[in-house]
Structure formats: C-alpha cells, structure tokens
Design a protein around this motif. Structure first.
Motif, PDB file in Angstrom:
ATOM      1  N   THR A 173       0.835  -1.196   0.000  1.00 57.51           N
ATOM      2  CA  THR A 173       0.000   0.000   0.000  1.00 57.51           C
ATOM      3  C   THR A 173       0.870   1.246   0.000  1.00 57.51           C
ATOM      4  O   THR A 173       0.574   2.230  -0.679  1.00 57.51           O
ATOM      5  CB  THR A 173      -0.917  -0.006   1.235  1.00 57.51           C
ATOM      6  OG1 THR A 173      -1.601  -1.244   1.277  1.00 57.51           O
ATOM      7  CG2 THR A 173      -1.916   1.120   1.170  1.00 57.51           C
ATOM      8  N   SER A 174       1.940   1.186   0.778  1.00 53.63           N
ATOM      9  CA  SER A 174       2.852   2.316   0.838  1.00 53.63           C
ATOM     10  C   SER A 174       3.526   2.555  -0.509  1.00 53.63           C
ATOM     11  O   SER A 174       3.760   3.694  -0.908  1.00 53.63           O
ATOM     12  CB  SER A 174       3.880   2.045   1.932  1.00 53.63           C
ATOM     13  OG  SER A 174       4.982   2.876   1.809  1.00 53.63           O
ATOM     14  N   LEU A 177      -0.710   2.860  -4.059  1.00 59.17           N
ATOM     15  CA  LEU A 177      -2.095   2.737  -3.585  1.00 59.17           C
ATOM     16  C   LEU A 177      -3.010   2.064  -4.600  1.00 59.17           C
ATOM     17  O   LEU A 177      -3.778   1.164  -4.264  1.00 59.17           O
ATOM     18  CB  LEU A 177      -2.660   4.132  -3.317  1.00 59.17           C
ATOM     19  CG  LEU A 177      -2.341   4.794  -1.997  1.00 59.17           C
ATOM     20  CD1 LEU A 177      -3.001   6.161  -1.958  1.00 59.17           C
ATOM     21  CD2 LEU A 177      -2.864   3.934  -0.864  1.00 59.17           C
ATOM     22  N   ALA A 180      -2.287  -1.569  -5.126  1.00 62.83           N
ATOM     23  CA  ALA A 180      -2.661  -2.289  -3.904  1.00 62.83           C
ATOM     24  C   ALA A 180      -4.147  -2.618  -3.928  1.00 62.83           C
ATOM     25  O   ALA A 180      -4.562  -3.723  -3.584  1.00 62.83           O
ATOM     26  CB  ALA A 180      -2.314  -1.457  -2.671  1.00 62.83           C
ATOM     27  N   GLU A 181      -4.949  -1.653  -4.384  1.00 65.24           N
ATOM     28  CA  GLU A 181      -6.386  -1.912  -4.499  1.00 65.24           C
ATOM     29  C   GLU A 181      -6.661  -3.050  -5.469  1.00 65.24           C
ATOM     30  O   GLU A 181      -7.559  -3.862  -5.243  1.00 65.24           O
ATOM     31  CB  GLU A 181      -7.102  -0.655  -4.994  1.00 65.24           C
ATOM     32  CG  GLU A 181      -7.480   0.289  -3.887  1.00 65.24           C
ATOM     33  CD  GLU A 181      -8.436   1.341  -4.418  1.00 65.24           C
ATOM     34  OE1 GLU A 181      -9.648   1.094  -4.402  1.00 65.24           O
ATOM     35  OE2 GLU A 181      -7.944   2.396  -4.863  1.00 65.24           O
ATOM     36  N   ILE A 185      -6.770  -5.208  -1.727  1.00 65.84           N
ATOM     37  CA  ILE A 185      -6.480  -4.622  -0.414  1.00 65.84           C
ATOM     38  C   ILE A 185      -7.419  -3.447  -0.178  1.00 65.84           C
ATOM     39  O   ILE A 185      -7.505  -2.534  -1.004  1.00 65.84           O
ATOM     40  CB  ILE A 185      -5.008  -4.148  -0.356  1.00 65.84           C
ATOM     41  CG1 ILE A 185      -4.049  -5.340  -0.493  1.00 65.84           C
ATOM     42  CG2 ILE A 185      -4.737  -3.402   0.945  1.00 65.84           C
ATOM     43  CD1 ILE A 185      -2.586  -4.952  -0.647  1.00 65.84           C
ATOM     44  N   ILE A 187      -7.878  -0.263   1.225  1.00 67.03           N
ATOM     45  CA  ILE A 187      -6.907   0.721   1.681  1.00 67.03           C
ATOM     46  C   ILE A 187      -7.296   1.338   3.020  1.00 67.03           C
ATOM     47  O   ILE A 187      -6.470   1.441   3.931  1.00 67.03           O
ATOM     48  CB  ILE A 187      -6.765   1.862   0.642  1.00 67.03           C
ATOM     49  CG1 ILE A 187      -6.435   1.308  -0.738  1.00 67.03           C
ATOM     50  CG2 ILE A 187      -5.721   2.862   1.088  1.00 67.03           C
ATOM     51  CD1 ILE A 187      -5.086   0.733  -0.863  1.00 67.03           C
TER      52      ILE A 187
END
Lengths: 289, 366, 233
Positions: A173-174, A177, A180-181, A185, A187
């Motif tokens: 995520t870092s 973003l 990551a989605e 994930i 967020i």
C-alpha cells in the motif's frame, strides 16, 4: 571519567524511550505517509488512559497497559477510519491541519479533565530499583526495561512488516495505492489497522513515559519533536534506523545535560539540526527509495 | 500585452481586474482613512482590540503567503515573532535605538536569521518541513532562555523611559489630549495599521507580479512549475525570507505594545501559529480576502469566548478540523462559490476580444 | 447472457471524456483483444472494468450483475484481475512477495498457486527473493502476470503486456497464454502489437478516440478495415 561513561549509558537508555516515541510515528509515515502533529499529545493521552485504568481497577501500570492497549487499538483504528482517511491525498495541508487541530483538542481536553497537575504512574519498588555496574555506575531497571521494550517493539514490528500477509499489504500500500487496491487490499482498512497498531506502540511508549518521569497535559508537543528527530536522524524507512536515531538523540541530550543541565533539550535539537545539515537523508537511510 | 503580440490568428490579453476595481479601491481608501482617524472617537479598549486584530491579520497574511501560495506549511513562525520581539528589546534596551526605528531593523535582522534557518529546514520536504520549522522555533526559544542580558528564562520588561520615548508621543498627547499610556497605544495602533496595510499591500503586489504567477504555479503543481522553468527553490526562499522579515517586524511591534517579554510567551506555538493557522483556514487559504474574514471571526471568538480557556481552544480546534474537511476553501471560498467576488483580484483572466469566435472551434490538445 | 458485458460505458478524466458509450461482451473462456491507436481509450476501458474508474452500476455487468460502480478491491474479489500497464510491481517487495500479495484479497482454492506460477515462468523461481527493480523488463512482466494469476481470476485483463519488450521476449510471454486459457480463464488483452493480438484473440474490438470503430473475428477483418478503424478515414 565515570561521569561521562555514566552519561553515555544513560543516554543510550534514554534513546530507548525516544525510539518508542518514534516507532509509532515511523509506522504511520511508513504505511500512509501521514505526518501526525498530534503524535506527542496522543502519547500523553495514552499515559492518562493507563493512569485511569490503573487507578480505577487498582492495577499495576504494567497490567493496565495490557488492558489499555486493545482499547487504544480500537481508538486508533476508528480515528483513522472516521477522520484521518478523509484527509489523505495529494494535498499536504489537510492531514497536517487536522492533526494540528487534534493536538490542540487533546491537550486542552486533558487539561479540562485532569488539570495541569503533574502525574506519575506508580509501580512500587521497580521504579527506583537499579542494577549496580561497579565504579559508581548503576542502571535503573525502568530505563533498562524501556530500552529492551523498544528493541522488542522493533523486532515485532519488523516481523509483522516482513513476515506476515498484513505486513506485505502495509508495504504494498505504501508503494502504490492504486495497484494495492487491484490486489483486493481495502486501503482504508489497512490504514486504520496500521493506526491501531501505532496506538498499541504508543501505549507502550506511554507506559515508560509515565514510569520514568512526571507528565502533564502540556508535554505532548515536545515528545512529538523528539519522536520526529529520532525518525529523521535515523533515516526514513527503517525501524532499526529509528532506534539508532533515538539513541543518538538520547546521547546528545545526556551529554548536553552533563555540560550544563539547562542545555539538555537544546543539545538534542542541535544534534538533529547538525545531522540534517550534513546528512539530510539521516544516518541510516534505506538503500532504495 | 499589446495588440501586436500574436498576429497570426488571434490576439489575447490577460488581465487581473475584477468586477469593479475602481469602486473597490475607493471603498478601501475610505475604510483606511476611517481606520486611521478611529482614535479620535474610539476608547482605549477598542484601540487595543484593534491593535490585536491588525497584528493577527498581518501574521495571517504572512502565513497565508507561505502556506497557501508557496506551499511552505510552517508551524514554526513563532520563531520570527519571538525573534522580532527580542530584537526590539535588545535594540532599544541594549542598543539605545529608537523603538520605531527598531521595528524595521528587527525585520531586517529576522530576514538575516531566516537565511541560515532556510538552509536547514528546506532540506525537509512537505510535512516534515512543518515539524522542522517547529524544532527551529524551539531552538530559538531555548537559546533566548539562556541569554541572561535579556532576562533569561523569566524574561523582562521594557523600561518606562523607552516606552514613553516613542517618537510623536508628545504630539499625540497634545493633539488628542490623552495621557502617556493611551498615547503610546495610539502610536502602536497606527504602527499596527501601517504594518497590516503594508503586509496586505505587499502580498497583493507579490501575487500580481510575475513572481506571484510562479507562486500560483508552484501551489497548483510543483513538478509542472519546475518543468516550465520556475526556479522553485529561489522563489520559495524569497517568500520564506520576506515573510520572516515581516513576521519579525510584527513581532517587534507586538512586544513594543506588550512591553513585557518572556521566551515561553514570545515563542508560543499556540499564540503565534495555531491561532494564525486557524484564521487562515477558517477564512480561506490561498486568497487574500480569506484571512481578513478569518481574522474578524477569530477576533470575535477571542473577545467573547476566550474566558472559557481550554473549552475555547477545543472549540477552535474542532472548528478548524470541520472547516478543513467540509469546506477546505474556508468561508471566503463558500462566499465566492455563490457570488463572483474578488476584493483583491489576483487571478488572471483571459480577455478574449469579440472577434475571437474562431477560438471556440479550436480543439485543445488532450 | 455474456459472461462480462459493458453497456454504454463512458468514462471521464475531469472534463475530458475518454470513452463514449462502449458496448462489448466477453464469453466464458473467450479471449478478446482491444486494439487502437495511442489515446484511443483502451487502458481507460480496462481501468473501468477493474474498478479504478467508476461509472454507472449497469455499465459493467458480470453474469448480469451490475458492477460498474464498485471499487477495485471489490472487483478483484469477484474474480477479475488486471495486469496494469507498465507492470507496476511493488518495488519494496521481493518477487515472491509480489506473487503472494496477488492472492491477498481473493483467497480461494484454484489452479494457480506459487508453485504453478513458478512452473509457468521458471525464471521467477530463480529470482524469487530478489527485489523487483532488479528484474529485466520481461521478467517483471512475467511477475506482474503471475501476481494477477495468484487471485485465480475468472477474467484476466492484460494492459499492453508487450510494451517495451524485445520480440523474442514477447513471444515467450505469449507462449504462456494457452496454459492460462486452458484453466478456463477468459482474457481481455489491450495490445498495440496488432499481429500478436490477431494471433491469439477470438474476437477483436478496435477503439478510435474513445469510440468503438470496428468489431469482428480476426480472420474476417481486412487490413484496410483495420487501418480505417485505427486512424479514421
């Protein structure tokens, strides 16, 4: 000579406390790039939470912190989910101003409830116990426990970050973003979990803050600055760097105090500014980034 | 730009004028005159309140220029308020310099201090810059607390011989038939008015200049601005140093008026940064009008609610958060959404001459 | 009912409209290719399906279920995985961690496991503990595809997987496609390389300035038709 050796030892031990302050801040920045101006006030808030739990239930602070930690996890999770997630984006101002506002609210809320009186967490004999090292030097048990706890916290955080699925999700995520989605994930949940975790670290930091010295509602901002200095001195992106940064700051302060007691805090700030001027990426920057 | 600029297809012109600049300028002049003559009718309490309002507004304009335009979000401007205050004390008490002359000198020295400060804090980016400025302010506070000739940690007061030696004080006493303390307030009042108007004028002129255009570009997109050849570091440094000079002058004036200084008060993050940030955010960051609106609201809150102490501060903090979340452009932003208003027009508008019909059919590249 | 369908799909970036009413369909096990010039809206189309751009609920339908307004984290749980343009691996994760995180949101048993992905792209097993920036472009692309497969998707969306790669590497990567399809996975390819796209796709959609300009089976389309669909006439 003993005096200086003593200062060095006490400095390293004090660094443990600063590393604990800094670990939470480092975690928040590491996962959600959040710079939390209320960090110090939240540490103080947690110290009061432990005080109340210990007082109301007649518990030792070490037991009280175990009870307060899950509560603080939930508070941190909720704070991030309800409030702070709304502030994150390209614009820097909203998170800074909202946490600045929180700082003022927490500080004055504590003043309102607990007055400006100094408080202290009481844990009986352990508070004053010390281990003599010979030559007139002794190590306080609480300062030693602080440093050991800081090391333990950092080991655990590293395990979470590098050995567990949620840790992978934190790092992913870092990094990115949007992608990551795409991994499924959530967020805002990940951010809230990271904040909850940061609050547990804060609870541990608060325990030692309250055991080592007096605290009152107004001392938060100074703790934020120490935490921040430790993070920057150590270099962003590594928990071990944060520990090292805390130790450097602790050493600077005790050495400064050794020269003149009034110079303790100033010496810490100056050490930070010197590191910033000479090595702006900190003493132990992560290789990539 | 003249008609000759872009011959081939179309001529464009940019202008910054709002709706009725002439009328607004006239109103501004009348208001300024009224404020300058206020002491003739106003009592001492109102004058003191106005001094407070003026210097808070001036500080807010400085912070707005820093944070709202240059993207330098500082929570350490108390460094320069305190520095200015201490410089006033040093220059008058230790240097024997006339207090009104000491104010611009304090500004100058503040700017000199701002340069090495910038060298260090500019190494921190974004949010880290904010905390870095705070550390610097703490360093200033701790250093002045060690400086015994200026009272060390407990601070000191200006001697009456200095506060009463402000130039023009005899003249004011005679003209308005008041005692020395009231006359001193009046001098401070006019100085505060001048500083406030000067700050406002400075910010306005900066924003209308080419450099102001660069600032807007930085605020909107730093990377793109750099790509267009804006030297971001230099522009930011110039803004930082200029606002430090103005903040230092305001600090000097504040402590001339207060006549008593201590490190904790002079370098207070609540008084000189939290309140100022609150004013700018509530009013509307990134506009000149916003801080004016914010300062008036803050003054009213301060006047009627400050006695509630901690609850008042909790209210301010909450209000700031709510505005940031739900009306990030502040009250002035809410007003301009409804009405097309600009008291200080700094936005450039493309003025298209009538024969520009063709322009509408031009496809803009994606 | 088609497996995945877009109906009158539109997309905006601010004021700029990138897609104008796109109707497409994808059957189970089918591979379709989206072709078109730069800026035609191909990537936007994939992003809209993957939930990175939100539209009206009905504009994207999975087995008749409206999913056009759902977020990306939801979409992947429904079994639609995107291999994003430019690979976009997580630089602070190792190769293996990148693969593992692919299965983070959709933890269902399926044909694709770490071992199976390593069998598909053996080079990744050798590089498993390396940081991804150290990989070559082709290896990064393999890792990105593997990462998407780890969620055992029913539909795999691939955005320009040949971009910036040498022809021999492209051939390597496309060689993996039959194995992916063999598991019953439907595939949507966005591809600049028309020859490659025509070879593997069952049907082709050509986009031009955000609009659908041509649809058909590769064998039935002529060069002139495609040329016109690409650039207009």
């Amino acid at each position: 000579m003993t005096g200086w050796l003593d200062a060095l030892i006490q400095g390293v031990l004090l660094g443990g406390l600063y590393a604990l302050f800094a670990a939470g801040l480092s975690l928040m920045f590491g996962v959600m790039r959040l710079v939390n101006l209320a960090h110090g006030d939240i540490i103080v808030l947690a110290a009061f939470a432990i005080l109340v739990v210990a007082g109301k239930l007649g518990l030792d602070p070490f037991v009280a912190v175990a009870l307060a930690a899950p509560i603080l996890f939930v508070i941190g999770f909720a704070l991030q989910h309800v409030l702070l997630n709304r502030t994150l984006g390209r614009d820097l101002l909203p998170p800074l101003l909202v946490t600045f506002g929180l700082s003022i609210i927490i500080q004055n809320g504590l003043l309102q409830i607990f007055s400006a009186d100094s408080q202290r967490l009481r844990s009986g004999a352990i508070e004053t116990a010390s281990i003599p090292l010979g030559g007139g030097i002794a190590i306080g048990v609480v300062p030693l426990l602080t440093l050991l706890s800081a090391i333990a916290v950092i080991v655990v955080l590293n395990m979470i970050f590098y050995r567990t699925p949620i840790g992978r999700a934190f790092r992913a995520t870092s990094d990115d973003l949007e992608v990551a989605e795409l991994m499924g994930i959530d967020i805002s949940r990940i951010f809230a979990t990271a904040m909850g975790l940061a609050f547990v670290v804060i609870a541990i930091a608060a325990l030692y803050l309250g055991l080592r010295a007096n605290f009152d509602p107004t001392i938060g901002p100074a703790r934020l600055l120490y935490a921040f200095e430790a993070v920057i001195i150590g270099g962003l992106g590594s928990f071990w760097g944060t520990l090292a940064g805390g130790v450097v700051l602790g050493l600077a302060q005790t050495i400064g105090a050794r020269i003149d007691p009034e110079w303790q805090i100033l010496a810490g700030h100056l050490a930070f500014l010197v590191v910033l001027a000479l090595r702006p990426r900190g003493l132990f920057p992560r290789a990539q980034d | 730009m003249g008609e000759a600029a872009a011959k081939p297809t179309q001529t464009f012109r940019t202008g910054t004028a709002g709706r009725a600049p002439g009328a607004i300028a006239a109103i501004a002049c009348v208001m300024l005159l009224a404020l300058a003559l206020l002491p003739v009718v106003a009592g001492r309490n109102l004058i003191q309140d106005m001094i407070f309002l003026f210097y808070m507004l001036a500080l807010a304009q400085c912070w707005n220029l820093l944070a709202g335009y240059a993207g330098l979000i500082s929570v350490g401007q108390q460094a320069f308020v305190g520095l200015g205050g201490y410089l006033l004390f040093a220059l008058t008490l230790l240097g024997g310099i006339d207090p009104l002359l000491a104010i611009p000198l304090a500004g100058l020295v503040s700017a000199l201090f701002a340069l090495p400060t910038a060298f260090i804090v500019f190494r921190l980016r974004g949010a880290y810059f904010a905390i870095g400025t705070w550390v610097v302010a703490e360093v200033y506070r701790l250093v002045f607390a060690q400086f015994k000739p200026l009272g060390g940690g407990t601070g000191m007061s200006l001697t009456p011989s200095i506060t009463s030696s402000v130039p023009g004080i005899e003249w004011v006493k005679a003209l308005l038939n008041v005692r020395t303390p009231a006359a001193r307030d009046l001098i401070s009042y006019w100085a505060a008015l001048a500083l406030m108007v000067g700050t406002l004028g400075f910010v306005y002129l900066v924003l209308r200049s080419r450099r102001g255009l660069a600032l807007g570009a930085i605020r909107d997109h730093e990377g793109a601005a750099a790509g267009l050849g804006v030297d971001i570091y230099r522009v930011k440094l110039a803004v930082y140093v200029a606002t430090a000079a103005m903040t230092g002058m305001i600090g000097a004036l504040i402590y001339l008026q207060k006549a008593r200084i201590s490190p904790d008060a002079a370098f207070s993050v609540t008084d000189w940064t939290a309140y100022v940030v609150f004013i700018v955010v509530i009013g509307g960051i990134g506009t000149i009008e916003g801080p004016v609106v914010g300062a008036v609201i803050f003054y009213l809150l301060q006047r009627y609610l400050a006695d509630f102490g901690a609850s008042y501060l909790i209210l301010l903090g909450t209000l700031g958060i709510v505005v940031m979340l739900f009306a990030p452009k502040g009250l002035w932003g809410l007003i301009t959404e409804r009405y097309d208003l600009a008291l200080f027009p700094t936005r450039r508008r493309l003025v298209i001459p009538p024969r520009a019909e063709i322009a509408r059919r031009v496809d803009f590249p994606k | 009912m088609p497996f995945l369908e877009t109906r009158n799909l539109t997309a905006f970036y601010g004021d700029f409209q990138a897609l104008y009413g796109i109707d497409t369909s994808l059957d189970k096990g089918e591979t379709i290719a989206i072709i078109g010039a730069n800026g035609a809206g191909k990537s936007t189309f994939l992003k809209a399906i993957a939930g990175l751009i939100h539209g009206t609920p009905d504009s994207v339908q999975l087995e008749g279920m409206p999913i056009g307004a759902r977020g990306a984290a939801d979409i992947v749980k429904l079994g639609i995985a995107l291999v994003p343009e430019g690979r976009r691996l997580f630089p602070s994760l190792t190769v293996e961690e990148n693969l593992l995180i692919g299965g983070y949101g959709r933890k269902i048993a399926g044909p694709w496991t770490l071992d199976r992905v390593y069998a598909l792209f053996p080079i990744l097993r050798e590089r498993r503990s390396m940081a991804t920036p150290a990989l070559s472009g082709g290896q990064q692309q393999m890792a990105a595809i593997g990462r998407a497969l780890m969620s055992n998707p029913r539909i795999l969306l691939c955005d320009e997987i040949s971009l910036g790669l040498a022809p021999i590497i492209i051939a390597d990567i496309y060689a993996a496609l039959p194995q992916i399809k063999a598991e019953g996975t439907s595939v949507v390819l966005v591809e600049q390389d028309i020859v490659q796209a025509m070879k593997v796709a069952d049907r082709v959609y050509c986009f031009q300035e955000g609009r659908l300009s041509l649809t058909g089976r590769p064998r039935e389309l002529t060069r002139e038709q495609i040329h016109r669909a690409y650039f207009g006439s």
